[in-house]
Design an enzyme around this catalytic site. Structure first.
Site: not given
Lengths: 141, 141
Positions: B16, B36, B45, B58
């Protein structure tokens, strides 16, 4: 009484969660940012959109009638919002008051920081319905 | 060797952060979502925008040539993106490969999950330049 950083952080998170719920209940998809320590890039506290309007929020709450924000917080918010294509607002919740949303140009500037008093919020801030709704849209920008 | 949840999570975070840097370097403001667990509302994300294009990602990485996603992950991503006004993609990074971005309709569906193989990613996935750039824009949607 001074409040430690940890205390402020969890208080901030509570306000953030509350605003997230409010946004979803009004038809906006809203997302909280990961802790600001996770990246060196600017990040608002919350971003929200409904397919037409996009908002980037710095979220504050206060038990007093005044709240200070660092110049860096506002600079970062403005920078992110401009790049992303969202409208930057400071979302502030004073105790026993509803949410107010302030444009960055409506914040009071001092030498070292930005200041929002409850009075300023009531005078210049938008209510949630004004921010997101159709009436008084002209006041928005 | 099975990988524990914690291991996967931190690996996910690394991917990420990498995607966040890539997005910023290409003129997109990008923000990572808080864990989350912090809210019951759907959340991608990463969300990114450049004032014109808005993406909800995602993010997945894999050391193998195949990656599984739960149906819930995809449902939540689609739900968020539709409400927000962003285009939903699965951003996947296989080891020693570049990023691929898959439309939800291009994922392979099985009874219990969605599957992305490296072969599928190469065949159907968009490269970063295709996702965000001007050329091959027609392929986008």
């Amino acid at each position: 009484m001074p409040v430690g950083h940890k205390g402020r952080k969890s208080k901030g998170s509570k306000a953030e969660r509350e605003l997230i719920h409010l946004l979803w209940s009004k038809g906006f998809a809203a997302m909280r940012a990961a802790g600001s320590g996770s990246t060196q890039h600017p990040s608002p506290d919350i971003i929200a959109g409904d397919g037409k309007l996009f908002f980037a929020f710095e979220v504050k709450s206060s038990k007093d009638r005044v709240k200070y924000l660092t110049k860096d917080e506002i600079t970062q918010l403005d920078l992110f919002a401009n790049s992303f294509g969202a409208r930057p607002f400071v979302a502030i919740k004073f105790n026993n008051e509803k949410w107010y949303f302030l444009r960055l140009t409506d914040l009071k500037v001092t030498k070292k920081s930005y200041v929002i008093t409850l009075e300023l919020a009531k005078k210049k801030g938008l209510r949630f319905e004004e921010l997101t709704g159709k009436y008084k849209q002209k006041r928005l920008f």
